[in-house]
Design a protein around this motif. Structure first.
Motif, mmCIF file in Angstrom:
data_model
loop_
_atom_site.group_PDB
_atom_site.id
_atom_site.type_symbol
_atom_site.label_atom_id
_atom_site.label_comp_id
_atom_site.label_asym_id
_atom_site.label_seq_id
_atom_site.Cartn_x
_atom_site.Cartn_y
_atom_site.Cartn_z
ATOM 1 N N TRP A 7 0.776 -1.238 0.000
ATOM 2 C CA TRP A 7 0.000 0.000 0.000
ATOM 3 C C TRP A 7 0.813 1.296 0.000
ATOM 4 O O TRP A 7 0.255 2.373 -0.189
ATOM 5 N N ASP A 8 2.127 1.226 0.219
ATOM 6 C CA ASP A 8 2.908 2.472 0.345
ATOM 7 C C ASP A 8 2.867 3.343 -0.913
ATOM 8 O O ASP A 8 2.903 4.572 -0.822
ATOM 9 N N ALA A 9 2.807 2.705 -2.066
ATOM 10 C CA ALA A 9 2.790 3.485 -3.318
ATOM 11 C C ALA A 9 1.573 4.403 -3.391
ATOM 12 O O ALA A 9 1.666 5.553 -3.841
ATOM 13 N N SER A 10 0.418 3.914 -2.927
ATOM 14 C CA SER A 10 -0.816 4.713 -3.015
ATOM 15 C C SER A 10 -1.189 5.376 -1.684
ATOM 16 O O SER A 10 -1.822 6.435 -1.661
ATOM 17 N N HIS A 11 -0.807 4.749 -0.528
ATOM 18 C CA HIS A 11 -1.184 5.282 0.791
ATOM 19 C C HIS A 11 0.005 5.210 1.761
ATOM 20 O O HIS A 11 -0.013 4.449 2.732
ATOM 21 N N PRO A 12 1.050 6.001 1.513
ATOM 22 C CA PRO A 12 2.268 5.901 2.329
ATOM 23 C C PRO A 12 2.087 6.308 3.787
ATOM 24 O O PRO A 12 2.854 5.890 4.657
ATOM 25 N N THR A 13 1.061 7.106 4.061
ATOM 26 C CA THR A 13 0.851 7.615 5.436
ATOM 27 C C THR A 13 0.486 6.516 6.420
ATOM 28 O O THR A 13 0.815 6.620 7.609
ATOM 29 N N ILE A 14 -0.208 5.461 5.959
ATOM 30 C CA ILE A 14 -0.774 4.471 6.886
ATOM 31 C C ILE A 14 0.318 3.668 7.592
ATOM 32 O O ILE A 14 0.394 3.648 8.826
ATOM 33 N N ALA A 15 1.178 2.998 6.838
ATOM 34 C CA ALA A 15 2.238 2.180 7.451
ATOM 35 C C ALA A 15 3.163 3.060 8.298
ATOM 36 O O ALA A 15 3.605 2.653 9.372
ATOM 37 N N ARG A 16 3.426 4.293 7.819
ATOM 38 C CA ARG A 16 4.290 5.209 8.574
ATOM 39 C C ARG A 16 3.682 5.524 9.939
ATOM 40 O O ARG A 16 4.367 5.545 10.960
ATOM 41 N N SER A 17 2.370 5.740 9.950
ATOM 42 C CA SER A 17 1.669 6.030 11.212
ATOM 43 C C SER A 17 1.786 4.859 12.187
ATOM 44 O O SER A 17 2.034 5.044 13.382
ATOM 45 N N TRP A 18 1.600 3.624 11.687
ATOM 46 C CA TRP A 18 1.713 2.439 12.546
ATOM 47 C C TRP A 18 3.140 2.280 13.061
ATOM 48 O O TRP A 18 3.346 1.951 14.235
ATOM 49 N N ARG A 19 4.115 2.542 12.218
ATOM 50 C CA ARG A 19 5.522 2.427 12.649
ATOM 51 C C ARG A 19 5.862 3.496 13.698
ATOM 52 O O ARG A 19 6.573 3.219 14.671
ATOM 53 N N ASN A 20 5.364 4.714 13.486
ATOM 54 C CA ASN A 20 5.636 5.803 14.442
ATOM 55 C C ASN A 20 5.048 5.518 15.819
ATOM 56 O O ASN A 20 5.564 5.990 16.835
ATOM 57 N N ASN A 21 3.940 4.761 15.848
ATOM 58 C CA ASN A 21 3.257 4.469 17.113
ATOM 59 C C ASN A 21 3.503 3.042 17.613
ATOM 60 O O ASN A 21 2.862 2.601 18.567
ATOM 61 N N TRP A 22 4.430 2.338 16.984
ATOM 62 C CA TRP A 22 4.613 0.906 17.226
ATOM 63 C C TRP A 22 4.842 0.559 18.694
ATOM 64 O O TRP A 22 4.308 -0.422 19.207
ATOM 65 N N GLU A 23 5.631 1.370 19.399
ATOM 66 C CA GLU A 23 5.959 1.076 20.809
ATOM 67 C C GLU A 23 4.724 1.080 21.700
ATOM 68 O O GLU A 23 4.698 0.404 22.722
ATOM 69 N N ARG A 24 3.707 1.860 21.328
ATOM 70 C CA ARG A 24 2.466 1.913 22.108
ATOM 71 C C ARG A 24 1.429 0.914 21.601
ATOM 72 O O ARG A 24 0.414 0.695 22.251
ATOM 73 N N ILE A 25 1.687 0.321 20.436
ATOM 74 C CA ILE A 25 0.769 -0.686 19.876
ATOM 75 C C ILE A 25 1.141 -2.079 20.371
ATOM 76 O O ILE A 25 0.274 -2.879 20.731
ATOM 77 N N ILE A 26 2.445 -2.367 20.434
ATOM 78 C CA ILE A 26 2.884 -3.747 20.688
ATOM 79 C C ILE A 26 2.661 -4.298 22.099
ATOM 80 O O ILE A 26 2.731 -5.517 22.263
ATOM 81 N N PRO A 27 2.377 -3.488 23.142
ATOM 82 C CA PRO A 27 2.053 -4.126 24.422
ATOM 83 C C PRO A 27 0.940 -5.169 24.284
ATOM 84 O O PRO A 27 0.902 -6.159 25.013
ATOM 85 N N LEU A 28 0.067 -4.952 23.320
ATOM 86 C CA LEU A 28 -1.039 -5.875 23.038
ATOM 87 C C LEU A 28 -0.556 -7.320 22.893
ATOM 88 O O LEU A 28 -1.210 -8.254 23.358
ATOM 89 N N PHE A 29 0.610 -7.493 22.261
ATOM 90 C CA PHE A 29 1.098 -8.831 21.948
ATOM 91 C C PHE A 29 1.673 -9.579 23.147
ATOM 92 O O PHE A 29 1.971 -10.761 23.059
ATOM 93 N N SER A 30 1.834 -8.879 24.273
ATOM 94 C CA SER A 30 2.330 -9.561 25.472
ATOM 95 C C SER A 30 1.182 -10.196 26.264
ATOM 96 O O SER A 30 1.403 -10.858 27.263
ATOM 97 N N TYR A 31 -0.061 -9.983 25.788
ATOM 98 C CA TYR A 31 -1.230 -10.527 26.483
ATOM 99 C C TYR A 31 -1.778 -11.759 25.767
ATOM 100 O O TYR A 31 -1.674 -11.873 24.546
ATOM 101 N N PRO A 32 -2.395 -12.658 26.531
ATOM 102 C CA PRO A 32 -3.060 -13.814 25.913
ATOM 103 C C PRO A 32 -4.254 -13.354 25.057
ATOM 104 O O PRO A 32 -4.735 -12.224 25.194
ATOM 105 N N THR A 33 -4.727 -14.258 24.219
ATOM 106 C CA THR A 33 -5.805 -13.950 23.269
ATOM 107 C C THR A 33 -7.023 -13.339 23.939
ATOM 108 O O THR A 33 -7.616 -12.380 23.439
ATOM 109 N N GLU A 34 -7.416 -13.886 25.100
ATOM 110 C CA GLU A 34 -8.652 -13.419 25.767
ATOM 111 C C GLU A 34 -8.556 -11.933 26.126
ATOM 112 O O GLU A 34 -9.507 -11.171 25.945
#
Length: 266
Positions: A165-192
């Protein structure tokens, strides 16, 4: 008679806003909605701050409602301080939007709280850049990121998303990467617990219900009038919150292991 009813509601709102709260809320969502209100002979967009807690029984509960002209971390600091003063000793996970300084405001009052950037906000922000025709496909590809079983797989799926998607929507992946440290705590939790965090969608569904109530009004004549109507709407919405969120018992068992020593004992 109308005056008496209005006065009665004002008193009820005051009591509700100052009521004691539970000592522990495993998950708290913090967000603000914009509502038009007349202020000093002009109509402005005021921020109405909302805190929704998931209590120990897995039931959603509006903890409070506040208003300010602008949404800012400084005001959120006052909000979380008030929650503490009303009896909240522990919040395990606080779900917030990407407002600058917001996580630090929470950590100043609750230093042991895990801050999780709200996935609903991230997805909604991402889809703002996408045409209606492509929204479903982009949303599906984003889901592959936040529903990945591990953080390594999530990063791999984010790279795949960027390649596509970067060719047509470069802002999206960049936004997720910029906020990655605050997104990834999710992955330290079990599915429930992960499901409880991003699929409850508590704030978003509440905001939608409040917008239904306010959309037919051009603006409110005063803060007091706005508060009364929103309070009555919240009271009505809360009547439907009778069931615990999905998989709550399993999530609670996981919380008791992950936050051992911080869970209330009965």
């Amino acid at each position: 008679m109308i005056s008496q009813v209005t006065d009665a509601i004002s008193e009820e709102v005051l009591m509700w806003q100052n009521r004691p709260l539970d000592e522990v809320y495993p998950i708290v969502y913090l967000d603000a909605v914009r509502i038009k209100v007349r202020h000093d002979s002009r109509v402005i967009n005021k921020a109405v701050y909302l805190a929704i807690g998931i209590n120990m029984d897995g039931i959603k509960e509006v903890l409070g409602m506040w208003t300010s002209e602008n949404e800012g971390a400084k005001f959120w600091l006052q909000v979380v301080t008030e929650l503490k003063n009303r009896g909240v000793k522990e919040i395990f996970i606080a779900c917030v939007d990407g407002l600058k300084g917001f996580p630090e405001a929470i950590e100043a009052v609750y230093p042991n709280t895990q801050i999780q950037l709200c996935i609903v906000h991230m997805v909604r922000h991402s889809l703002n850049y996408v045409s209606w025709k492509q929204r479903k496909e982009v949303a599906t590809d984003l889901k592959a990121i936040y529903q990945a079983p591990t953080v390594e797989m999530a990063e791999k799926n984010l790279d795949a998303f960027a390649a596509k998607w970067d060719a047509s929507h470069p802002t999206i992946a960049r936004s997720w990467r910029n906020n990655w440290e605050r997104i990834i705590p999710l992955f330290s939790y079990p599915t429930e617990i992960r499901k409880a965090i991003y699929t409850t969608n508590a704030i978003e569904s509440l905001n939608m219900s409040l917008r239904k109530v306010t959309k037919n009004r051009g603006h409110f004549p005063s803060d007091e009038a706005m508060f009364k109507l929103l309070y009555l709407a919240l009271k009505n919405i809360a009547k439907k919150w009778t069931m615990p969120i999905r998989d709550w018992k399993s999530a609670l068992n996981q919380f008791s292991i992950m936050f051992h020593g911080r869970m209330p004992t009965f």
